[in-house]
Design a protein around this motif. Structure first.
Motif, mmCIF file in Angstrom:
data_model
loop_
_atom_site.group_PDB
_atom_site.id
_atom_site.type_symbol
_atom_site.label_atom_id
_atom_site.label_comp_id
_atom_site.label_asym_id
_atom_site.label_seq_id
_atom_site.Cartn_x
_atom_site.Cartn_y
_atom_site.Cartn_z
ATOM 1 N N SER A 1 0.842 -1.195 0.000
ATOM 2 C CA SER A 1 0.000 0.000 0.000
ATOM 3 C C SER A 1 0.881 1.251 0.000
ATOM 4 C CB SER A 1 -0.913 0.014 1.225
ATOM 5 O OG SER A 1 -1.604 1.248 1.322
ATOM 6 N N PRO A 2 0.562 2.262 -0.806
ATOM 7 C CA PRO A 2 1.368 3.497 -0.802
ATOM 8 C C PRO A 2 1.403 4.194 0.552
ATOM 9 C CG PRO A 2 -0.069 3.419 -2.729
ATOM 10 C CD PRO A 2 -0.490 2.294 -1.839
ATOM 11 N N SER A 3 0.367 4.031 1.345
ATOM 12 C CA SER A 3 0.303 4.717 2.637
ATOM 13 C C SER A 3 1.151 4.045 3.713
ATOM 14 C CB SER A 3 -1.152 4.808 3.116
ATOM 15 O OG SER A 3 -1.712 3.508 3.239
ATOM 16 N N THR A 4 1.471 2.768 3.550
ATOM 17 C CA THR A 4 2.231 2.043 4.569
ATOM 18 C C THR A 4 3.554 1.471 4.054
ATOM 19 O OG1 THR A 4 0.960 0.039 4.055
ATOM 20 C CG2 THR A 4 0.171 1.411 5.866
ATOM 21 N N ALA A 5 3.863 1.673 2.788
ATOM 22 C CA ALA A 5 5.088 1.091 2.216
ATOM 23 C C ALA A 5 6.331 1.684 2.873
ATOM 24 C CB ALA A 5 5.114 1.314 0.705
ATOM 25 N N LEU A 6 6.355 3.010 3.040
ATOM 26 C CA LEU A 6 7.516 3.648 3.669
ATOM 27 C C LEU A 6 7.684 3.170 5.104
ATOM 28 C CD1 LEU A 6 9.797 5.734 3.516
ATOM 29 C CD2 LEU A 6 8.158 7.469 4.283
ATOM 30 N N PHE A 7 6.589 3.046 5.830
ATOM 31 C CA PHE A 7 6.652 2.546 7.206
ATOM 32 C C PHE A 7 7.267 1.146 7.247
ATOM 33 C CE2 PHE A 7 4.462 -0.331 10.154
ATOM 34 C CZ PHE A 7 4.908 0.175 11.366
#
Length: 307
Positions: free
Chosen positions: A162-168
């Motif tokens: 998911s783009p919203s959790t990929a960095l995390f």
């Protein structure tokens, strides 16, 4: 009766002059430097060319067109933003966590030494293998971390997909792998600090918070700068973890410098654009390293003046 005459071994006739000796000793470093400069200068030349592996006949110098196209491309600025965000987030979190662990393990004991050795285990794992292991653990179908997330109410947590959790997710993997590096550097720094200021503070009943912020932290600052510099230069060039988990996605969410250069070279076969991107990355790392080194030298001179 024949006398046995002992003969001393003749001294070696091969001697190096004192004038020549420094050059001979520096020869390995010179060879390493040449080995580094050859690919670097080759990349600089490529960065000023229009060069595609699929069209070798069209290879020619376009001078600064590759760089100009980057500075006018919104995708490049997104790559710069993602790279700096990733590097800043991982370094800050790893520094705070590594310092906290180092403070807990500061006292020399058999148990603390054993724990510090065990905490180094993630650092001995190849980052790509660690990323694949975390990719399996975060799999929505059978991953253990996805199962644990569902127990606390996070149903269908998509992690790196998911783009919203990929960095995390990739930051979490980076912290797991590289926090022991900062921890061991700061632990070595803490254990090498002189004991007299701390003993005097204990006799005077100085609060622990004052001791940490006014004695421990200033004396530990050179070690913190060194650990931060190493991790910052490494994290801003991160490739293994990000590519192994997301290939730079979803979309361009995690398209950092190394991933973008890899895609330009191996997918688009655009050697010139890929080389230009890596030269820009080199310029950024050179600028950041100079800032840290100047601050480190300033702190060292201040410490010498106070000694």
């Amino acid at each position: 009766m024949t006398a046995v005459v002992s003969q001393r071994p003749k001294p070696s006739s091969f001697r190096i002059s004192k004038r020549v000796l420094p050059y001979v000793l520096s020869l390995p470093a010179l060879l390493v430097c040449i080995g580094i400069l050859i690919p670097f200068l080759t990349s600089v030349v490529y960065s000023f060319q229009r060069y595609r592996l699929s069209q070798p006949w069209a290879r020619q110098f376009n001078w600064g067109d590759n760089y100009i196209s980057f500075f006018t491309d919104p995708k490049f600025w997104n790559t710069l933003k993602v790279s700096l965000l990733y590097a800043g987030t991982t370094v800050v979190l790893e520094l705070l966590l590594g310092l906290a662990i180092a403070l807990l393990l500061q006292k020399r004991s058999t148990l603390n030494n054993f724990i510090s050795i065990m905490l180094l285990m993630p650092l001995m794992t190849a980052p790509a293998l660690a990323a694949l292991m975390w990719k399996l653990m975060t799999n929505p179908g059978f991953g253990v971390l996805s199962y644990l997330a569902s127990l606390v109410g996070l149903q269908d947590f998509r992690w790196a997909s998911s783009p919203s959790t990929a960095l995390f997710t990739v930051v979490l993997v980076d912290i797991w792998v590289y926090t022991p590096f900062i921890m061991i550097l700061l632990l070595a720094g803490l254990r090498s600090l002189p004991t007299q200021p701390f003993e005097a503070a204990a006799l005077d009943g100085v609060p622990r918070s004052f001791v940490f912020f006014r004695i421990t932290l200033p004396m530990l600052t050179p070690y913190i700068l060194t650990a931060t510099l190493f991790r910052l230069l490494d994290s801003i060039q991160q490739f293994d973890i990000i590519y192994a988990m997301t290939q730079g996605g979803p979309g361009d969410t995690l398209t950092v410098f190394q991933v973008e250069a890899y895609l330009n070279f191996f997918q688009s076969t655009n050697v010139g654009r890929s080389a230009a991107l890596m030269i820009i990355l080199w310029a950024i790392t050179y600028f950041l390293s100079n800032i840290f080194i100047k601050n480190w030298l300033r702190l060292r001179e201040r410490a010498r003046g106070q000694a």
